[in-house]
Write a protein that holds these residues in place. Structure first.
Motif, PDB file in Angstrom:
ATOM      1  N   TYR B 297       0.926  -1.120   0.072  1.00  0.00           N
ATOM      2  CA  TYR B 297       0.040   0.039   0.006  1.00  0.00           C
ATOM      3  C   TYR B 297       0.840   1.289  -0.044  1.00  0.00           C
ATOM      4  N   ASN B 300       2.722   2.002  -2.972  1.00  0.00           N
ATOM      5  CA  ASN B 300       1.769   2.437  -4.098  1.00  0.00           C
ATOM      6  C   ASN B 300       2.034   1.359  -5.234  1.00  0.00           C
ATOM      7  N   SER B 302       0.091  -0.575  -6.965  1.00  0.00           N
ATOM      8  CA  SER B 302      -0.894  -0.669  -8.017  1.00  0.00           C
ATOM      9  C   SER B 302      -0.764   0.161  -9.051  1.00  0.00           C
ATOM     10  N   SER B 303      -0.197   1.393  -8.854  1.00  0.00           N
ATOM     11  CA  SER B 303      -0.167   2.636  -9.684  1.00  0.00           C
ATOM     12  C   SER B 303       1.248   2.436 -10.408  1.00  0.00           C
ATOM     13  N   ILE B 304       1.957   1.673 -10.156  1.00  0.00           N
ATOM     14  CA  ILE B 304       3.359   1.551 -11.010  1.00  0.00           C
ATOM     15  C   ILE B 304       2.828   0.810 -12.265  1.00  0.00           C
ATOM     16  N   PRO B 305       3.342   1.631 -13.570  1.00  0.00           N
ATOM     17  CA  PRO B 305       2.897   0.994 -14.906  1.00  0.00           C
ATOM     18  C   PRO B 305       3.291  -0.332 -14.927  1.00  0.00           C
ATOM     19  N   ALA B 308       0.639  -2.500 -12.812  1.00  0.00           N
ATOM     20  CA  ALA B 308      -0.836  -2.024 -12.937  1.00  0.00           C
ATOM     21  C   ALA B 308      -1.431  -3.034 -13.587  1.00  0.00           C
ATOM     22  N   PHE B 311      -2.352  -5.884 -11.127  1.00  0.00           N
ATOM     23  CA  PHE B 311      -3.354  -5.498 -10.113  1.00  0.00           C
ATOM     24  C   PHE B 311      -4.680  -5.275 -10.870  1.00  0.00           C
ATOM     25  N   HIS B 312      -4.752  -4.840 -12.168  1.00  0.00           N
ATOM     26  CA  HIS B 312      -5.932  -4.886 -12.617  1.00  0.00           C
ATOM     27  C   HIS B 312      -6.583  -6.424 -12.984  1.00  0.00           C
ATOM     28  N   ARG B 326       8.814  -5.916  -7.566  1.00  0.00           N
ATOM     29  CA  ARG B 326       9.234  -4.623  -7.527  1.00  0.00           C
ATOM     30  C   ARG B 326      10.642  -4.192  -7.126  1.00  0.00           C
TER      31      ARG B 326
END
Lengths: 68, 512
Positions: B297, B300, B302-305, B308, B311-312, B326
């Motif tokens: 969390y 962050n 889920s917003s790393i290209p 993403a 996570f989608h 990561r």
């Protein structure tokens, strides 16, 4: 239930209950302070009870072993 | 596609497959007997029992779902911790006695015990069916963990090519369980745990270091995510739910057939009790794993290209695999992912053996072929273990994952309803089998109704009591109802002199 509690004994049951009560007392530990190493109370209290539960199980184990 | 990670992953997988087949020779016994194939000969010592029970209870689904829950739901997801603290004191006082009774009568399953203790085939059948129904979706869920890491390696997860790795993994699992029985997951559990400990320790050191310490991680989480909401205007909210969920899950755990299998396979009560002093070490790791959800969390993820799309596709379930991708080099990603995948195989093997033992002992031998010999009985169990696993595989391939999760949730609630018959039977023969049967049916009916109120999405029910609103775990509420009915009906039968007190077990087994 009766015969078993006679084997674990009052102290055995007590030792085993302590960690249970500690993690079931949700309203008492649902808070931020005191913070330890940056970890809020809610989290380190519960994680801390993991090794402590092992210790209390050890105490109960000693009682059972001594009897049998 | 992560080539290095995939190579490491496959290599480790091959290693454990070989180990699985070789374990048939270990502590050699006549695998034509069910207690040899299905309980490892009841000879596992302290170390192996430790790994086996640990491998049994802390599954791939745990590694993926616990951080996912904390990542998505915050403090509520942390219920896994009090749950695992509660488990060992509870089993410490109950299960060693079951071992003694089972050993004396060569019981393989809890239903064996119930059948003899109450001289009631009907009650035993109910325990058997509940056990099998609760176990099936649990096995299926293990595959979800494997699916997520295979996806993380960069394989497409749709179409035949996408499902292929999963199918291969399961065929391998099915084959070595068939030949080696419980010895296979017992030996693999050792490798699995080494991998898990290495992975978790690396994660818990490296990630906070990269993110600037625990203080920064927790500071990045909004307060309403970090704590359970305060009690207000007579509504205990998630606090009572948290508590009952932890307690109910702890009680349910010891009733699952795979837990019985692991416990009965040990050398004896002394081995078990010594184990439970040290098993909390696993719970400690679980606590660290739960914190990974917050790290994902705070980072962050889920917003790393690059992450993403995962996570989608997988949602919060990608929190733990995402952290590995990561912050770690490719070869270590392979080790971590292998830990998850192998972590799925160990419990899946034990669960399928447990379900096979149940079916063979309490349905096949009890109802279909009462005269079958030991060899035929074991052959049947081996076949059923295959059927169970392929059933779980089809479950995952053909139905949405959501469905498996909902069924597993319901499974926990159902299995908890076998507690009065099994646990009270260990201590007393006071209850009447018919009373237990009716009480089980009532509790089951209520529980399914209560779960249907949320379309089987949630396991909570808001109890209104003296002006208070007490949301709690359905399983635990149903258990209270179960006990109430069992006591009431037994009293009624005893008062009218129509109770049954037939008991086929040996009274001396209860004295130790």
């Amino acid at each position: 239930m009766k015969r078993k509690s006679a084997r674990l004994g009052f102290w055995g049951v007590l030792y085993l209950s302590i960690p249970c009560i500690a993690v079931l007392a949700v309203p008492l530990y649902n808070r931020a302070t005191p913070v330890l190493f940056g970890i809020p109370f809610f989290y380190w209290w519960q994680i801390g009870w993991v090794p402590l539960s092992g210790f209390f199980i050890y105490l109960a184990w000693r009682r059972v072993e001594r009897q049998g | 596609m992560h080539i290095t990670a995939t190579i490491v992953f496959v290599a480790l997988f091959v290693l454990i497959a070989v180990l699985g087949f070789l374990s048939a020779r270990w502590q050699r016994g006549d695998l034509g007997h069910l207690h040899e194939w299905g309980l490892g000969g009841r000879r596992f010592g302290s170390w192996i029992t430790w790994f086996l029970i640990g491998g049994d209870l802390y599954t791939a689904y745990t590694f993926v779902a616990v951080p996912a829950l904390v990542f998505g739901a915050g403090a509520l997801g942390f219920f896994a911790l009090p749950y695992t603290v509660l488990v060992y004191p509870v089993v410490f006082s109950v299960l060693p006695r079951l071992w003694l009774i089972a050993k004396r009568h060569n019981f393989i399953t809890a239903a064996d015990f119930v059948a003899a203790r109450y001289d009631s085939p009907a009650l035993a059948l109910v325990i058997t069916v509940t056990g099998i129904v609760a176990t099936m979706p649990y096995i299926a869920l293990q595959l979800v963990g494997v699916e997520v890491v295979i996806g993380g390696l960069g394989f497409p997860t749709h179409g035949i090519v996408g499902e292929l790795p999963l199918i291969i993994a399961f065929v391998v699992l099915a084959a070595f369980t068939y030949t080696s029985g419980l010895r296979a997951p017992a030996s693999i559990a050792v490798v699995k745990d080494l991998l898990v400990y290495v992975t978790v320790l690396a994660l818990i050191i490296v990630v906070p270091w990269k993110l600037g310490g625990f203080g920064k991680i927790f500071a990045a989480i909004p307060a309403e995510h970090l704590y359970l909401p305060p009690i207000h205007s007579g509504n205990l909210g998630t606090q009572s739910f948290y508590l009952t969920l932890a307690l109910g899950s702890a009680l349910a755990l010891m009733l699952y057939p795979h837990a019985t299998t692991a416990v009965l396979s040990s050398q004896g009560p002394k081995t078990l009790r010594r184990n439970w002093i040290f098993l909390p070490a696993y719970s400690f790791v679980l606590g660290l794993i739960a914190l990974l959800g917050y790290m994902a969390y705070a980072a962050n993820l889920s917003s790393i290209p690059a992450l993403a799309p995962y996570f989608h596709q997988y949602g919060p379930q990608f929190a733990m695999p995402g952290l590995l991708l990561r912050y770690f080099p490719d070869y270590f990603v392979g080790i971590g992912f292998a830990a998850v995948a192998i972590g799925a195989l160990v419990p899946a093997a034990i669960m399928s053996i447990a379900a096979a033992n149940l079916f063979t002992r309490n349905i096949y031998r009890a109802y279909i072929r009462p005269d079958c010999d030991a060899k035929r009985e074991t052959q049947m169990a081996k076949l059923v273990s295959l059927v169970v696993k392929f059933g779980a595989l089809l479950f995952i391939l053909l139905l949405p994952t959501e469905f498996a999760i909902q069924l597993q949730l319901l499974g926990g609630i159902l299995i908890l309803q076998t507690l009065p018959a099994i646990v009270s039977g260990i201590y007393t023969r006071w209850f009447d089998p018919r009373a237990l049967l009716i009480a089980w049916a009532v509790a089951l009916g209520w529980a399914i109704w209560a779960a249907s109120l949320t379309d089987f999405q949630k396991s909570g029910y808001a109890l209104h009591c003296f002006g208070w609103i007490i949301p709690g775990y359905i399983g635990l509420y149903a258990l209270a109802l179960n006990f109430l009915f069992a006591i009431f009906i037994t009293l009624l039968l005893r008062a009218t002199g129509r109770h049954s007190s037939a008991d086929l077990t040996d009274a001396a087994a209860y004295q130790e």
